[in-house]
Design a protein around this motif. Sequence first.
Motif, PDB file in Angstrom:
ATOM      1  N   LEU A 127     -58.741  17.858 -64.359  1.00  0.00           N
ATOM      2  CA  LEU A 127     -57.382  17.384 -64.095  1.00  0.00           C
ATOM      3  C   LEU A 127     -56.673  17.022 -65.388  1.00  0.00           C
ATOM      4  O   LEU A 127     -55.496  17.356 -65.596  1.00  0.00           O
ATOM      5  CB  LEU A 127     -57.420  16.179 -63.155  1.00  0.00           C
ATOM      6  CG  LEU A 127     -57.985  16.406 -61.748  1.00  0.00           C
ATOM      7  CD1 LEU A 127     -57.959  15.108 -60.956  1.00  0.00           C
ATOM      8  CD2 LEU A 127     -57.235  17.493 -61.014  1.00  0.00           C
ATOM      9  N   ALA A 131     -53.307  18.957 -66.933  1.00  0.00           N
ATOM     10  CA  ALA A 131     -52.061  18.206 -66.802  1.00  0.00           C
ATOM     11  C   ALA A 131     -50.999  18.569 -67.835  1.00  0.00           C
ATOM     12  O   ALA A 131     -49.818  18.719 -67.473  1.00  0.00           O
ATOM     13  CB  ALA A 131     -52.353  16.709 -66.841  1.00  0.00           C
ATOM     14  N   ALA A 136     -52.933  22.632 -61.977  1.00  0.00           N
ATOM     15  CA  ALA A 136     -53.844  21.792 -61.219  1.00  0.00           C
ATOM     16  C   ALA A 136     -54.991  22.605 -60.654  1.00  0.00           C
ATOM     17  O   ALA A 136     -54.802  23.739 -60.199  1.00  0.00           O
ATOM     18  CB  ALA A 136     -53.090  21.111 -60.073  1.00  0.00           C
ATOM     19  N   TYR A 311     -50.154  14.900 -60.841  1.00  0.00           N
ATOM     20  CA  TYR A 311     -51.282  15.447 -60.080  1.00  0.00           C
ATOM     21  C   TYR A 311     -52.613  14.939 -60.624  1.00  0.00           C
ATOM     22  O   TYR A 311     -53.573  14.768 -59.869  1.00  0.00           O
ATOM     23  CB  TYR A 311     -51.253  16.975 -60.123  1.00  0.00           C
ATOM     24  CG  TYR A 311     -52.307  17.621 -59.252  1.00  0.00           C
ATOM     25  CD1 TYR A 311     -52.031  17.930 -57.927  1.00  0.00           C
ATOM     26  CD2 TYR A 311     -53.579  17.905 -59.752  1.00  0.00           C
ATOM     27  CE1 TYR A 311     -53.005  18.512 -57.119  1.00  0.00           C
ATOM     28  CE2 TYR A 311     -54.554  18.475 -58.958  1.00  0.00           C
ATOM     29  CZ  TYR A 311     -54.266  18.775 -57.649  1.00  0.00           C
ATOM     30  OH  TYR A 311     -55.232  19.341 -56.850  1.00  0.00           O
TER      31      TYR A 311
END
Length: 467
Positions: A127, A131, A136, A311
């Motif tokens: 993740l 980013a 994602a 996210y």
Amino acid sequence: MTILSSLVGSDYRPAPAAALMALAESGVPVHLPGTDDYAALTRTSNLVKAIAPAGVVAVRDAQDVSHALRLAATAGVRVAVQGTGHGATESMQDAILVSTAALDEVTVHAGERWARIGAGVRWQAVLEACAPHGLAGLAGSSPDVGVVGYLTGGGLGPVARTHGLASDTVRAFDVVTGDGTIRRASATQNPDLFWGLRGGKGTLGIVTAVEIDLVEQPSLYAGALWFDAADAPAVIRTWSVWSSLLPEAGTTSFAVLHLPDLPVFPEVVRGRTSISVRFAWTGDPVEGAEMVQALRSVAEPVLDTVRVMPYAELGDIHSDPIDPMPLHEQHSLLSSFGPETADRLIELVGPAAATTLAVVEVRQLGGKVRDDRGVPSAFAFRDAEFSVFSLGVLVPEIAQRVVSDSAHLHSGLAPWATDGGLPNFTDTAGPVWAARVFPPEVARRLQTLSLVYDPDGVLLAARGLRS
């Protein structure tokens, strides 16, 4: 102390000793019981699922894995695998454990929207690497979980209704099959193996790296609405209808929580019963706010964390604790969850129920979970509508009650239950596990592939298919 003196010590196990000795002499790192490295590499997230392999092989690459499997086959020893300590179900007694913890590659190809990930990597690292590019990977509710174990079990995450199963994003696996051969599996290379690795867990080989497609999802409108126990009946009944009207841009679940008074939990809900409705909206946040307003209107949340979030903060939706605990887990699939089911669940584990279960979660499935993108896999039960997962903490004073309360819950929901279980949620091993997560036709195909790729039956994970 030499490897020889350790092997002939108090924990000496004749069958795997020769393989461990040969591996150590060839330069492959081997750790035996009683050492700090052994203790670290055999640690599990569920303290009830302690493992005690004869030794741990801390592999550095696919060649080490191949060497370990070939020597184990010669010695007639089974081999297990662990990367992060999540999902342990076997005791691994008399087996050799291959630890993939050192395989920590994370390479993001932002322009082509894909990533290559080593078998020892946890989702949080992916993740964070994705980013900066607005991309994602389809992680689960806990980013502390290992990527490979999650993907080989299907991968049902907080945005599954929008983006589907995480295993459907796999482009290719680097895998060492039970015969010690290093292979690549994709839709065009070893497609039968590719089919079985997505949903078949570790039954066909030890994955050393995986390549996955990434989605463009820099942010979400997501979080949790926490309600007081008194509002549980109204919230759960509303959720049972509201969720059926939710578009695929929304993925939701709720949990009935009986949380102990511990600092790991939010202050307003620790030491009490509460309801947490989890919600992730992948579209326009304004539309997401309109969708979730129906629940906000039912009762005043005691805690509202639903917001526009990066996210990379996906784990905040469920806020799963990561510290190891002694847990009892059970899982069922449901064909529906309407008002009648809601009332039964409230009766079984609601605020007036005398239950020892700490968490009972109902997840809505459907949406893109049903879509295999034209590349079938061993993951079954895509058509299930809901999943129910229960968890209790096995402290000595209530351990027996936790087990009986869990059985009482799932038997009480039997009128709405459907056959089967999800590989990553079914907390058993061997033939019992295989019979639960694989329909007969899938089990037969996996068994055939196991006989081809693992003729000596070296892989412990395949035991349930070959017993």
